[in-house]
Each structure stands twice: as structure tokens, then as C-alpha cells.
Design a protein around this motif. Structure first.
Motif, PDB file in Angstrom:
ATOM      1  N   LEU A   1       6.885   1.888  -9.854  1.00 13.46           N
ATOM      2  CA  LEU A   1       7.195   2.009  -8.430  1.00 13.46           C
ATOM      3  C   LEU A   1       7.346   3.478  -8.093  1.00 13.46           C
ATOM      4  O   LEU A   1       8.048   4.212  -8.798  1.00 13.46           O
ATOM      5  N   LEU A   2       6.674   3.916  -7.009  1.00 16.58           N
ATOM      6  CA  LEU A   2       6.875   5.266  -6.495  1.00 16.58           C
ATOM      7  C   LEU A   2       7.803   5.225  -5.293  1.00 16.58           C
ATOM      8  O   LEU A   2       7.750   4.277  -4.492  1.00 16.58           O
TER       9      LEU A   2
ATOM     10  N   HIS B   1      -5.129   2.377  -7.477  1.00 14.69           N
ATOM     11  CA  HIS B   1      -6.372   2.452  -8.241  1.00 14.69           C
ATOM     12  C   HIS B   1      -7.539   2.112  -7.314  1.00 14.69           C
ATOM     13  O   HIS B   1      -7.516   1.100  -6.623  1.00 14.69           O
ATOM     14  N   TYR B   2      -8.577   2.952  -7.310  1.00 14.77           N
ATOM     15  CA  TYR B   2      -9.746   2.639  -6.507  1.00 14.77           C
ATOM     16  C   TYR B   2     -10.957   3.341  -7.103  1.00 14.77           C
ATOM     17  O   TYR B   2     -10.965   4.566  -7.259  1.00 14.77           O
ATOM     18  N   LYS B   3     -11.962   2.543  -7.483  1.00 17.50           N
ATOM     19  CA  LYS B   3     -13.218   3.047  -8.027  1.00 17.50           C
ATOM     20  C   LYS B   3     -12.983   4.028  -9.177  1.00 17.50           C
ATOM     21  O   LYS B   3     -13.494   5.152  -9.188  1.00 17.50           O
ATOM     22  N   ASN B   4     -12.177   3.561 -10.133  1.00 16.23           N
ATOM     23  CA  ASN B   4     -11.920   4.307 -11.372  1.00 16.23           C
ATOM     24  C   ASN B   4     -11.168   5.618 -11.145  1.00 16.23           C
ATOM     25  O   ASN B   4     -11.208   6.519 -11.989  1.00 16.23           O
ATOM     26  N   GLU B   5     -10.486   5.735 -10.025  1.00 15.62           N
ATOM     27  CA  GLU B   5      -9.644   6.901  -9.772  1.00 15.62           C
ATOM     28  C   GLU B   5      -8.247   6.436  -9.366  1.00 15.62           C
ATOM     29  O   GLU B   5      -8.066   5.316  -8.881  1.00 15.62           O
ATOM     30  N   ILE B   6      -7.276   7.312  -9.578  1.00 16.33           N
ATOM     31  CA  ILE B   6      -5.921   7.070  -9.072  1.00 16.33           C
ATOM     32  C   ILE B   6      -5.748   7.982  -7.867  1.00 16.33           C
ATOM     33  O   ILE B   6      -5.631   9.200  -7.991  1.00 16.33           O
ATOM     34  N   LEU B   7      -5.783   7.371  -6.692  1.00 13.79           N
ATOM     35  CA  LEU B   7      -5.720   8.117  -5.439  1.00 13.79           C
ATOM     36  C   LEU B   7      -4.306   8.079  -4.878  1.00 13.79           C
ATOM     37  O   LEU B   7      -3.571   7.112  -5.071  1.00 13.79           O
ATOM     38  N   GLY B   8      -3.953   9.149  -4.174  1.00 13.76           N
ATOM     39  CA  GLY B   8      -2.650   9.212  -3.525  1.00 13.76           C
ATOM     40  C   GLY B   8      -2.784   9.722  -2.111  1.00 13.76           C
ATOM     41  O   GLY B   8      -3.718  10.472  -1.783  1.00 13.76           O
TER      42      GLY B   8
ATOM     43  N   SER C   1       4.907   2.415  -3.021  1.00 14.54           N
ATOM     44  CA  SER C   1       3.759   1.739  -3.614  1.00 14.54           C
ATOM     45  C   SER C   1       4.085   1.324  -5.036  1.00 14.54           C
ATOM     46  O   SER C   1       4.974   1.883  -5.687  1.00 14.54           O
ATOM     47  N   VAL C   2       3.325   0.337  -5.515  1.00 17.91           N
ATOM     48  CA  VAL C   2       3.419  -0.161  -6.886  1.00 17.91           C
ATOM     49  C   VAL C   2       2.053   0.010  -7.535  1.00 17.91           C
ATOM     50  O   VAL C   2       1.026  -0.230  -6.899  1.00 17.91           O
ATOM     51  N   ILE C   3       2.042   0.425  -8.792  1.00 21.69           N
ATOM     52  CA  ILE C   3       0.785   0.574  -9.519  1.00 21.69           C
ATOM     53  C   ILE C   3       0.998   0.137 -10.961  1.00 21.69           C
ATOM     54  O   ILE C   3       2.081   0.349 -11.525  1.00 21.69           O
TER      55      ILE C   3
ATOM     56  N   GLY D   1       2.009  -5.918  -0.154  1.00 22.87           N
ATOM     57  CA  GLY D   1       2.281  -7.047  -1.022  1.00 22.87           C
ATOM     58  C   GLY D   1       1.371  -7.036  -2.239  1.00 22.87           C
ATOM     59  O   GLY D   1       0.189  -6.686  -2.150  1.00 22.87           O
ATOM     60  N   TYR D   2       1.932  -7.426  -3.375  1.00 18.03           N
ATOM     61  CA  TYR D   2       1.189  -7.460  -4.632  1.00 18.03           C
ATOM     62  C   TYR D   2       1.215  -8.875  -5.201  1.00 18.03           C
ATOM     63  O   TYR D   2       2.228  -9.576  -5.091  1.00 18.03           O
ATOM     64  N   LYS D   3       0.137  -9.272  -5.808  1.00 20.03           N
ATOM     65  CA  LYS D   3      -0.052 -10.663  -6.221  1.00 20.03           C
ATOM     66  C   LYS D   3       0.729 -10.987  -7.482  1.00 20.03           C
ATOM     67  O   LYS D   3       0.593 -10.320  -8.508  1.00 20.03           O
ATOM     68  N   LEU D   4       1.554 -12.042  -7.405  1.00 28.34           N
ATOM     69  CA  LEU D   4       2.205 -12.607  -8.581  1.00 28.34           C
ATOM     70  C   LEU D   4       1.442 -13.814  -9.103  1.00 28.34           C
ATOM     71  O   LEU D   4       1.345 -14.029 -10.306  1.00 28.34           O
TER      72      LEU D   4
END
Length: 249
Positions: free
Chosen positions: A226-227, A23-30, A216-218, A156-159
Motif C-alpha cells: 500500500l502506498l 503495473h501497466y504494459k510491463n512497467e511500474i507507472l506512477g 494505491s495498492v500494488i 477497488g481491487y479484486k478478491l
């Protein structure tokens, strides 16, 4: 123990592989490798159903991209072996990284950016993208991996304020001489005097291919996805290259 519920296989450009989403600036980028045997990273855009709605946003040189946000800025890792760089999505500036190898994982923690260079033994650095400064982080030992079984994957993603997690791929060859990449999870805990790394087994997706690399995780609608980049054989040959979406349970 994490498990993965299959959601869908993404309809991607033929022979493209390794889609990382964010997610970045209201878009889902890949971001993906444009072709399994190319050194080009393609930019795409997704909708909330993991359909690609723009398959040709831009291209840069590189392979196996990872993406993460640090200090509100998006960076894309060009994971080319021993010549890794970061691409600043907004300014288009390329930042060289002074690390050999590949499959590194980034952790953005407050104003600090950390790089996990190796999983086992646990080797981590703190990096200043403005000055280029690199500082070794004194971490707790977690043994050695002489065969490089454990390799990085997602950022890494924040828990919590002190604990971050991600997924990597465990690389080995079966008795039938089949190359396997299995998913594992890692947790880094910053509490105490030294950060610690814990490696956790997960239940492999029942429909996953021999090569199953987490990219990646989203999070969307209070669900975590998870992708993965998947194939039956090692890359660099003509075969089906699969991008799957799993819900993390």
C-alpha cells in the motif's frame, strides 16, 4: 484485521505528494500531484524497489490522481473537486465525469465499470465510458455519515469474482484540534440482489503521520503493498510531504 509493515519512504521530488502506482504494459507507472499547491499531475516510473527511475515522463492538469485499468486500458483520475475527469493514458483523450465532490473509487468488474460516489451512505453508479451513460446501482443501505467521516482513496481491487476491496481515509478532528486522516478498508460484495458495502477498521501504521491517505495498492513477488500520502498538517502549507510504502499483512 489488516496491518501494515513499513517498507520505505520513497525519495520523491520536493513538495510533490499523492503518488499512485500501477503495473501497466510491463512497467511500474506512477502519478502524483507535482506540488502540494499546484493543479498539475506528474507522470513517473518506478523500479521494483519503489525507486523512481524517471521523474519527468509527462504532465497533465489535475490533482490527487488515482489510476486503474478497465478493459485493458489505463485511466488516470483527475480528482479536482467537483470537476473530475479521466485521462486515457494511451489515447490521451480526456473524459468528463458528471459527479460532484471528490474522493471517488472505481471498481472494474469484467466489462462493467462502477464508481463508488460515497462510502456511507453507500452510493454507487455504473458508467459507460464510450457513451457517457450513468446508471444508479441499487445497493444495500449501510447507514448515514452526517460528518463525511468516511472518504474514498484507492480504487477497488479484486478478491474474488464477486468481492472487491480498497482503502479510504477517515477524516476527523481530535480534542486537541488536530486534523487526522486514518486508513480504513472497505469491501464491496456483488453477491445477492444488491451490492453490499462493509467498512473495516485496520491497525494504523505505527510510524504514520496525522494525515495518512491511502492512494494505491500494488502486488509484487506475491506480496501486497500500500502506498500512502502523509503529512503532519493539512495540505497547502510548507512542510514535509511523505510517500510511504507498507506491506499489507
Amino acid at each position: 484485521m489488516d496491518t501494515f509493515n513499513y517498507i520505505k519512504t520513497v525519495d520523491v521530488k520536493r513538495d510533490s505528494i499523492f503518488y499512485s502506482v500501477i503495473h501497466y504494459k510491463n512497467e511500474i507507472l506512477g502519478f502524483c500531484r507535482d506540488r502540494y499547491n499546484s493543479n498539475s499531475i506528474r507522470f513517473v516510473k518506478f523500479n521494483r524497489h519503489f525507486d523512481i527511475v524517471d521523474d519527468n515522463a509527462a504532465m497533465i492538469e489535475g490533482e490527487d490522481p488515482r489510476c486503474f485499468i478497465h478493459r485493458d486500458k489505463l485511466y488516470i483520475l483527475n480528482n479536482f473537486f467537483s470537476r473530475m475527469t479521466l485521462f486515457d493514458y494511451d489515447s490521451k483523450i480526456i473524459i468528463k465525469l458528471p459527479f460532484p465532490g471528490k474522493n471517488i473509487s472505481f471498481i472494474s468488474r469484467d466489462d462493467e465499470l462502477y464508481i463508488i460516489h460515497y462510502i456511507k451512505p453507500f452510493i454507487m453508479y455504473r458508467v459507460d465510458l464510450h457513451t457517457g451513460g450513468v446508471h444508479t446501482v441499487d445497493v444495500s443501505e449501510n447507514g448515514r455519515d452526517e460528518q463525511l467521516l468516511y472518504r474514498g482513496g484507492t480504487p477497488g481491487y479484486k478478491l474474488s469474482d464477486d468481492i472487491y476491496y480498497g482503502y479510504g481515509h477517515k477524516t476527523y478532528i481530535t480534542n486537541d484540534d488536530i486534523l487526522m486522516h486514518d486508513i480504513f478498508r472497505w469491501d464491496v460484495d456483488f453477491r445477492g440482489g444488491k451490492p453490499t458495502m462493509e467498512i473495516k477498521d485496520v491497525v494504523q501504521p505505527s510510524n504514520s503521520r496525522c494525515i495518512c491517505d491511502p492512494t494505491s495498492v500494488i502486488k509484487m513477488d506475491n506480496k501486497t503493498f500500500l502506498l500512502t500520502a502523509e503529512s503532519d498538517k493539512s495540505w497547502f502549507c510548507d512542510q514535509d510531504y511523505i510517500t510511504n510504502v507498507y506491506q499489507v499483512m
